[in-house]
Motif scaffolding. Structure first.
Motif, PDB file in Angstrom:
ATOM      1  N   THR A 107      42.392  33.905  53.616  1.00 42.78           N
ATOM      2  CA  THR A 107      41.498  33.417  52.571  1.00 42.78           C
ATOM      3  C   THR A 107      42.341  32.892  51.413  1.00 42.78           C
ATOM      4  OG1 THR A 107      41.361  35.588  51.514  1.00 42.78           O
ATOM      5  CG2 THR A 107      39.719  35.087  53.191  1.00 42.78           C
ATOM      6  N   GLY A 108      41.977  31.775  50.888  1.00 46.07           N
ATOM      7  CA  GLY A 108      42.726  31.210  49.771  1.00 46.07           C
ATOM      8  C   GLY A 108      44.035  30.595  50.210  1.00 46.07           C
ATOM      9  N   ALA A 109      44.772  30.120  49.216  1.00 46.14           N
ATOM     10  CA  ALA A 109      46.033  29.431  49.479  1.00 46.14           C
ATOM     11  C   ALA A 109      47.196  30.416  49.517  1.00 46.14           C
ATOM     12  CB  ALA A 109      46.273  28.381  48.397  1.00 46.14           C
ATOM     13  N   THR A 110      48.304  29.972  50.082  1.00 47.57           N
ATOM     14  CA  THR A 110      49.532  30.759  50.069  1.00 47.57           C
ATOM     15  C   THR A 110      50.062  30.873  48.647  1.00 47.57           C
ATOM     16  OG1 THR A 110      50.091  30.068  52.311  1.00 47.57           O
ATOM     17  CG2 THR A 110      51.890  30.876  50.936  1.00 47.57           C
ATOM     18  N   ILE A 111      50.469  32.072  48.260  1.00 45.11           N
ATOM     19  CA  ILE A 111      50.998  32.340  46.926  1.00 45.11           C
ATOM     20  C   ILE A 111      52.511  32.477  47.024  1.00 45.11           C
ATOM     21  CG2 ILE A 111      50.916  33.878  44.927  1.00 45.11           C
ATOM     22  CD1 ILE A 111      48.255  34.952  46.083  1.00 45.11           C
ATOM     23  N   GLN A 112      53.239  31.752  46.181  1.00 41.30           N
ATOM     24  CA  GLN A 112      54.687  31.925  46.129  1.00 41.30           C
ATOM     25  C   GLN A 112      55.011  32.988  45.093  1.00 41.30           C
ATOM     26  OE1 GLN A 112      57.301  28.507  46.304  1.00 41.30           O
ATOM     27  NE2 GLN A 112      58.734  29.436  44.862  1.00 41.30           N
ATOM     28  N   ALA A 145      52.886  35.136  49.968  1.00 37.52           N
ATOM     29  CA  ALA A 145      51.808  36.081  50.257  1.00 37.52           C
ATOM     30  C   ALA A 145      50.510  35.320  50.458  1.00 37.52           C
ATOM     31  CB  ALA A 145      51.652  37.090  49.119  1.00 37.52           C
ATOM     32  N   ARG A 146      49.577  35.990  51.147  1.00 38.97           N
ATOM     33  CA  ARG A 146      48.259  35.403  51.345  1.00 38.97           C
ATOM     34  C   ARG A 146      47.250  36.524  51.562  1.00 38.97           C
ATOM     35  NH1 ARG A 146      46.977  30.301  55.424  1.00 38.97           N
ATOM     36  NH2 ARG A 146      45.056  29.617  54.383  1.00 38.97           N
ATOM     37  N   THR A 147      46.085  36.407  50.958  1.00 37.72           N
ATOM     38  CA  THR A 147      45.050  37.411  51.149  1.00 37.72           C
ATOM     39  C   THR A 147      44.296  37.142  52.447  1.00 37.72           C
ATOM     40  OG1 THR A 147      43.517  36.102  49.805  1.00 37.72           O
ATOM     41  CG2 THR A 147      44.756  37.840  48.688  1.00 37.72           C
ATOM     42  N   LEU A 148      43.698  38.220  52.989  1.00 36.15           N
ATOM     43  CA  LEU A 148      43.016  38.156  54.271  1.00 36.15           C
ATOM     44  C   LEU A 148      41.620  38.742  54.146  1.00 36.15           C
ATOM     45  CD1 LEU A 148      45.908  39.665  56.433  1.00 36.15           C
ATOM     46  CD2 LEU A 148      45.484  37.229  56.048  1.00 36.15           C
ATOM     47  N   SER A 149      40.740  38.326  55.038  1.00 36.14           N
ATOM     48  CA  SER A 149      39.440  38.973  55.153  1.00 36.14           C
ATOM     49  C   SER A 149      39.589  40.227  56.013  1.00 36.14           C
ATOM     50  CB  SER A 149      38.420  38.019  55.774  1.00 36.14           C
ATOM     51  OG  SER A 149      38.789  37.726  57.111  1.00 36.14           O
ATOM     52  N   GLY A 168      46.434  38.921  39.472  1.00 43.27           N
ATOM     53  CA  GLY A 168      45.707  37.721  39.108  1.00 43.27           C
ATOM     54  C   GLY A 168      46.126  36.491  39.868  1.00 43.27           C
ATOM     55  N   GLY A 169      46.575  36.664  41.116  1.00 43.72           N
ATOM     56  CA  GLY A 169      46.917  35.514  41.952  1.00 43.72           C
ATOM     57  C   GLY A 169      48.318  34.999  41.787  1.00 43.72           C
ATOM     58  N   GLY A 170      49.166  35.683  41.007  1.00 40.02           N
ATOM     59  CA  GLY A 170      50.530  35.220  40.836  1.00 40.02           C
ATOM     60  C   GLY A 170      51.440  36.359  40.426  1.00 40.02           C
ATOM     61  N   ALA A 181      46.846  46.933  51.427  1.00 42.26           N
ATOM     62  CA  ALA A 181      45.488  46.872  50.892  1.00 42.26           C
ATOM     63  C   ALA A 181      45.563  46.656  49.380  1.00 42.26           C
ATOM     64  CB  ALA A 181      44.740  48.174  51.199  1.00 42.26           C
ATOM     65  N   THR A 182      44.834  45.663  48.873  1.00 46.24           N
ATOM     66  CA  THR A 182      44.784  45.399  47.448  1.00 46.24           C
ATOM     67  C   THR A 182      43.327  45.323  47.007  1.00 46.24           C
ATOM     68  OG1 THR A 182      44.667  42.967  47.527  1.00 46.24           O
ATOM     69  CG2 THR A 182      46.852  43.968  47.763  1.00 46.24           C
ATOM     70  N   SER A 183      43.106  45.229  45.700  1.00 46.58           N
ATOM     71  CA  SER A 183      41.740  45.125  45.180  1.00 46.58           C
ATOM     72  C   SER A 183      41.065  43.840  45.618  1.00 46.58           C
ATOM     73  CB  SER A 183      41.763  45.209  43.650  1.00 46.58           C
ATOM     74  OG  SER A 183      42.567  44.171  43.106  1.00 46.58           O
ATOM     75  N   SER A 184      41.850  42.841  46.029  1.00 45.39           N
ATOM     76  CA  SER A 184      41.308  41.568  46.512  1.00 45.39           C
ATOM     77  C   SER A 184      41.142  41.546  48.021  1.00 45.39           C
ATOM     78  CB  SER A 184      42.230  40.411  46.081  1.00 45.39           C
ATOM     79  OG  SER A 184      42.378  40.376  44.680  1.00 45.39           O
ATOM     80  N   GLY A 185      41.473  42.652  48.681  1.00 42.99           N
ATOM     81  CA  GLY A 185      41.416  42.717  50.132  1.00 42.99           C
ATOM     82  C   GLY A 185      42.807  42.836  50.718  1.00 42.99           C
ATOM     83  N   PRO A 186      42.927  42.878  52.040  1.00 41.42           N
ATOM     84  CA  PRO A 186      44.252  42.955  52.661  1.00 41.42           C
ATOM     85  C   PRO A 186      45.112  41.755  52.263  1.00 41.42           C
ATOM     86  CG  PRO A 186      42.526  43.373  54.274  1.00 41.42           C
ATOM     87  CD  PRO A 186      41.839  42.878  53.037  1.00 41.42           C
ATOM     88  N   MET A 187      46.406  42.019  52.110  1.00 40.61           N
ATOM     89  CA  MET A 187      47.347  40.948  51.760  1.00 40.61           C
ATOM     90  C   MET A 187      48.572  41.066  52.651  1.00 40.61           C
ATOM     91  SD  MET A 187      49.168  40.007  48.087  1.00 40.61           S
ATOM     92  CE  MET A 187      47.724  39.155  47.431  1.00 40.61           C
TER      93      MET A 187
END
Length: 393
Positions: free
Chosen positions: A161-166, A151-155, A203-205, A130-136
């Motif tokens: 949701t969003g793109a895959t993060i390296q 990684a990728r965030t989830l609803s 911050g997404g990275g 669980a993160t501040s942006s939602g499940p990851m």
């Protein structure tokens, strides 16, 4: 055959024969159906209802076994979020490797699985947080020049949701990424050659990074801005605590050394600020599970063997439940493996008997605590992913 080679060749008959994993399998069922009850026991007798010596277990199932996936599934991860469970796993269907996520309600309902990633390689080892942006969900995959940590965030229902993060790369044969949420982001660690890396996703990275020289099997746990890190260097097992992300290397307190090796630690922080760590231990040649407590000042306060029955015991998961700690693992007790759970009090005294959570051919447990119950997920040979709800009185 080493553990990882065997784990990712689960369908090979030779490997199964070596590990004593024979036995008949029940036919696959549709997702969300409930299988017959499993005896709450560590006894060999299939009809017993108590632990060794007739001792009642501290915990008991409050649901049947829920079929999360009827396909071949490996190494699940589980998260309690927004009033339901999310389970992530690696599946192999029609020659395609994928990371999937499904939502499981407390009524046993299973939502259709979402494909989070299609893999280029054969090892994913997903984890959920669980993160501040939602499940990851985080996992490892094969890249052009080694392993890639992604990684990728989830609803709330597990939809990506969003793109895959390296997050990073590894030159090791296995990276085994682990993560833990902090108030400042998501701490992530993985193995490299010859040590391990610890970083903060914000911050997404990936932001700040720290090295763990020589570390193998790093594990993380968090509480607010506090981070507990455990790792092995062969015979030695170390635990460190930090607030935020340190700028340099981390020095830990050694909690285990001597004959054999410490492997696959799992770590948690309790309400007093103490760190609980469990690990696979080979001091007696056959794998056993040990649990140790390190107080907030960094002093080791004891060590106890978790299981009390012969047979290789593996893949420990530590879960703090108020003043008590649950250790979940799988063990071969004279035949195919099952999932077991032992509970310990603040002084590492075991609370009554050990619960057998699953039937046969079950491995790789994952556990989430809701505040009132435990969700336990696992893989079954050739039968996908299962889950059961457990409550401890």
């Amino acid at each position: 055959m080493n553990r990882m080679s065997w784990m990712f060749s689960w369908g090979l008959g030779a490997a199964l024969g070596v590990m004593g994993c024979g036995g008949e399998e029940a036919p696959p069922q549709a997702s969300g159906t409930t299988e017959p009850e499993v005896p709450a026991t560590t006894d060999a007798g299939p009809d017993a209802d108590a632990g060794p010596g007739g001792e009642e277990a501290a915990c008991a199932p409050v649901s049947g076994t829920i079929v999360v996936s009827q396909e071949d599934g490996l190494t699940p991860a589980i998260l309690w979020a927004n009033g339901s469970y999310l389970i992530a796993w690696q599946t192999r269907t029609g020659g395609t490797e994928e990371v999937r996520v499904a939502r499981i309600g407390t009524d046993g309902s299973v939502s259709p699985a979402h494909v989070v990633a299609t893999l280029a390689g054969t090892q994913a080892l997903p984890s959920l947080h669980a993160t501040s942006s939602g499940p990851m969900v985080t996992w490892q995959d094969t890249g052009l020049s080694g392993l890639v940590i992604q990684a990728r965030t989830l609803s709330a229902d597990g939809t990506p949701t969003g793109a895959t993060i390296q997050l990073g790369t590894s030159d090791a044969t296995e990276a085994r990424p682990k993560a833990a949420p902090l108030s400042s982001g998501l701490a992530v660690t993985w193995m490299e050659t010859p040590g391990a890396r610890l970083g903060l996703v914000s911050g997404g990275g990936m932001g700040s990074m720290t090295s763990l020289p020589g570390a193998r099997f790093p594990a993380l746990a968090s509480r607010g801005s506090e981070l507990a890190v455990a790792w092995s260097t062969g015979a030695e097992l170390s635990v460190a605590r930090t607030t935020g992300m340190p700028g340099g290397s981390i020095a830990g307190a050694i909690v285990r050394t001597g004959a054999g090796e410490a492997r696959l630690p799992s770590v948690a922080i309790d309400g007093s600020g103490a760190t609980l760590v469990a690990w696979e231990d080979t001091r007696a040649a056959e794998e056993r599970i040990y649990l140790s407590r390190v107080n907030a000042g960094g002093t080791k306060e004891g060590e106890v063997r978790v299981e009390d029955t012969d047979g290789s015991a593996n893949w420990p998961v530590v879960t703090v439940m108020g003043e008590r700690t649950a250790v979940t693992y799988y063990q071969f007790q004279g035949g195919p493996s099952s999932i077991y759970m032992a509970v310990f009090g603040p002084g590492l005294t075991r609370d009554r008997g050990i619960l057998r959570v699953s039937g046969k051919n079950a491995r790789f447990p994952a556990v989430a605590f809701t505040g009132s119950e435990l969700g336990v997920a696992w893989s079954e040979k050739d039968a996908g992913v299962r889950m059961r709800r457990v409550a401890c009185d």
